[in-house]
Design a protein around this motif. Structure first.
Motif, PDB file in Angstrom:
ATOM      1  N   ALA A  76       0.608  -1.213   0.035  1.00  0.00           N
ATOM      2  CA  ALA A  76       0.183   0.154   0.058  1.00  0.00           C
ATOM      3  C   ALA A  76       0.784   1.216   0.206  1.00  0.00           C
ATOM      4  O   ALA A  76       0.339   2.214  -0.987  1.00  0.00           O
ATOM      5  CB  ALA A  76      -0.956  -0.061   1.735  1.00  0.00           C
ATOM      6  N   ALA A  77       2.338   1.830   0.436  1.00  0.00           N
ATOM      7  CA  ALA A  77       3.290   2.464   0.706  1.00  0.00           C
ATOM      8  C   ALA A  77       3.852   2.617  -0.834  1.00  0.00           C
ATOM      9  O   ALA A  77       3.526   3.515  -1.313  1.00  0.00           O
ATOM     10  CB  ALA A  77       4.064   2.080   2.350  1.00  0.00           C
ATOM     11  N   LYS A  78       3.841   1.031  -1.275  1.00  0.00           N
ATOM     12  CA  LYS A  78       4.469   1.512  -2.855  1.00  0.00           C
ATOM     13  C   LYS A  78       3.592   2.120  -3.733  1.00  0.00           C
ATOM     14  O   LYS A  78       3.080   3.276  -4.259  1.00  0.00           O
ATOM     15  CB  LYS A  78       4.535   0.314  -2.492  1.00  0.00           C
ATOM     16  N   LYS A  79       2.646   2.019  -3.301  1.00  0.00           N
ATOM     17  CA  LYS A  79       1.014   2.510  -4.312  1.00  0.00           C
ATOM     18  C   LYS A  79       0.776   3.623  -3.856  1.00  0.00           C
ATOM     19  O   LYS A  79       1.295   4.503  -4.629  1.00  0.00           O
ATOM     20  CB  LYS A  79       0.282   1.510  -4.426  1.00  0.00           C
ATOM     21  N   LEU A  80       1.751   4.474  -2.426  1.00  0.00           N
ATOM     22  CA  LEU A  80       1.143   5.408  -1.904  1.00  0.00           C
ATOM     23  C   LEU A  80       1.849   6.118  -2.601  1.00  0.00           C
ATOM     24  O   LEU A  80       2.194   7.560  -3.692  1.00  0.00           O
ATOM     25  CB  LEU A  80       0.949   5.866  -0.897  1.00  0.00           C
ATOM     26  N   ASP A  85      -5.759  10.063  -6.475  1.00  0.00           N
ATOM     27  CA  ASP A  85      -5.567   8.864  -6.504  1.00  0.00           C
ATOM     28  C   ASP A  85      -4.391   9.080  -5.269  1.00  0.00           C
ATOM     29  O   ASP A  85      -4.413   7.558  -4.256  1.00  0.00           O
ATOM     30  CB  ASP A  85      -4.727   8.233  -7.760  1.00  0.00           C
ATOM     31  N   LEU A  86      -3.828   9.766  -4.827  1.00  0.00           N
ATOM     32  CA  LEU A  86      -2.884   9.621  -3.754  1.00  0.00           C
ATOM     33  C   LEU A  86      -3.561  10.723  -2.704  1.00  0.00           C
ATOM     34  O   LEU A  86      -3.212   9.366  -1.957  1.00  0.00           O
ATOM     35  CB  LEU A  86      -2.024  11.386  -4.021  1.00  0.00           C
ATOM     36  N   LEU A  87      -4.787  10.775  -3.059  1.00  0.00           N
ATOM     37  CA  LEU A  87      -5.896  11.160  -1.014  1.00  0.00           C
ATOM     38  C   LEU A  87      -6.251   9.292  -0.765  1.00  0.00           C
ATOM     39  O   LEU A  87      -6.829   9.414   0.185  1.00  0.00           O
ATOM     40  CB  LEU A  87      -6.761  11.803  -1.422  1.00  0.00           C
ATOM     41  N   TYR A  88      -6.712   8.778  -1.979  1.00  0.00           N
ATOM     42  CA  TYR A  88      -7.052   7.568  -1.763  1.00  0.00           C
ATOM     43  C   TYR A  88      -6.181   6.509  -1.214  1.00  0.00           C
ATOM     44  O   TYR A  88      -6.455   6.152  -0.144  1.00  0.00           O
ATOM     45  CB  TYR A  88      -8.007   7.370  -3.021  1.00  0.00           C
ATOM     46  N   HIS A  89      -5.015   6.456  -1.557  1.00  0.00           N
ATOM     47  CA  HIS A  89      -3.919   5.714  -1.032  1.00  0.00           C
ATOM     48  C   HIS A  89      -3.574   5.968   0.569  1.00  0.00           C
ATOM     49  O   HIS A  89      -3.441   5.036   1.619  1.00  0.00           O
ATOM     50  CB  HIS A  89      -3.231   5.617  -2.212  1.00  0.00           C
ATOM     51  N   LEU A  90      -3.208   7.526   0.738  1.00  0.00           N
ATOM     52  CA  LEU A  90      -2.673   7.701   1.868  1.00  0.00           C
ATOM     53  C   LEU A  90      -4.199   7.401   2.731  1.00  0.00           C
ATOM     54  O   LEU A  90      -3.800   7.059   3.544  1.00  0.00           O
ATOM     55  CB  LEU A  90      -3.598   9.062   1.910  1.00  0.00           C
ATOM     56  N   MET A  91      -5.330   7.367   2.406  1.00  0.00           N
ATOM     57  CA  MET A  91      -6.418   6.879   3.158  1.00  0.00           C
ATOM     58  C   MET A  91      -5.994   5.103   3.475  1.00  0.00           C
ATOM     59  O   MET A  91      -6.311   4.957   4.639  1.00  0.00           O
ATOM     60  CB  MET A  91      -8.068   6.704   2.476  1.00  0.00           C
ATOM     61  N   VAL A  92      -5.621   4.621   2.688  1.00  0.00           N
ATOM     62  CA  VAL A  92      -5.768   3.345   2.760  1.00  0.00           C
ATOM     63  C   VAL A  92      -4.459   3.375   3.996  1.00  0.00           C
ATOM     64  O   VAL A  92      -4.359   1.843   4.991  1.00  0.00           O
ATOM     65  CB  VAL A  92      -5.524   2.540   1.101  1.00  0.00           C
ATOM     66  N   VAL A  93      -3.443   2.996   3.521  1.00  0.00           N
ATOM     67  CA  VAL A  93      -2.583   3.537   4.172  1.00  0.00           C
ATOM     68  C   VAL A  93      -2.431   3.972   5.926  1.00  0.00           C
ATOM     69  O   VAL A  93      -2.233   2.705   6.768  1.00  0.00           O
ATOM     70  CB  VAL A  93      -0.998   4.067   4.044  1.00  0.00           C
ATOM     71  N   LEU A  94      -3.425   4.948   6.402  1.00  0.00           N
ATOM     72  CA  LEU A  94      -3.141   5.213   7.002  1.00  0.00           C
ATOM     73  C   LEU A  94      -4.624   4.116   7.818  1.00  0.00           C
ATOM     74  O   LEU A  94      -5.001   3.565   9.154  1.00  0.00           O
ATOM     75  CB  LEU A  94      -4.613   6.198   7.025  1.00  0.00           C
ATOM     76  N   LYS A  95      -5.120   3.607   7.177  1.00  0.00           N
ATOM     77  CA  LYS A  95      -6.158   2.754   7.248  1.00  0.00           C
ATOM     78  C   LYS A  95      -5.676   1.221   8.737  1.00  0.00           C
ATOM     79  O   LYS A  95      -6.087   0.873   9.591  1.00  0.00           O
ATOM     80  CB  LYS A  95      -7.323   2.497   6.651  1.00  0.00           C
TER      81      LYS A  95
END
Length: 108
Positions: free
Chosen positions: A39-43, A68-78
């Protein structure tokens, strides 16, 4: 007629819900199942794509990549079990002083 405003809190809720699905049913669940490293790599990829769109003056690309950036940040935070409110609290703390003062305090 008032229009509803979509917020990062809404996105956080959607990510949390989709994370509960089976990985074969949801991209969010698939990312969560793959773990923080993926997930962090995708971010990071999305961050680079956002920068490229910005320096290329690609307005539509910047909008799309920012989403996309905000979405992937939310996944990393989750995955890290960090609520959006913790990030917002940190931003609020930082805005209580000037940006230059805040940056200088981090260098010490």
């Amino acid at each position: 007629m008032a229009t509803a405003t979509f917020s990062l809190t809404d996105l956080e809720t959607i990510v949390a819900e989709r994370a509960k699905a089976r990985p074969e049913e949801s991209w969010t669940a698939k990312l969560v199942a793959a773990g923080q490293e993926r997930a962090a790599k995708k971010l990071g990829e999305e961050a680079v794509e956002t920068v490229i769109a910005a320096v290329s003056n690609d307005r539509n690309g910047l909008i799309s990549e920012s989403a996309d950036l905000l979405y992937h940040l939310m996944v990393v935070l989750k995955i890290s079990d960090i609520p959006l409110q913790a990030v917002m609290d940190e931003l609020q703390r930082r805005t209580a002083q000037s940006g230059l003062s805040e940056k200088a305090s981090r260098q010490n």
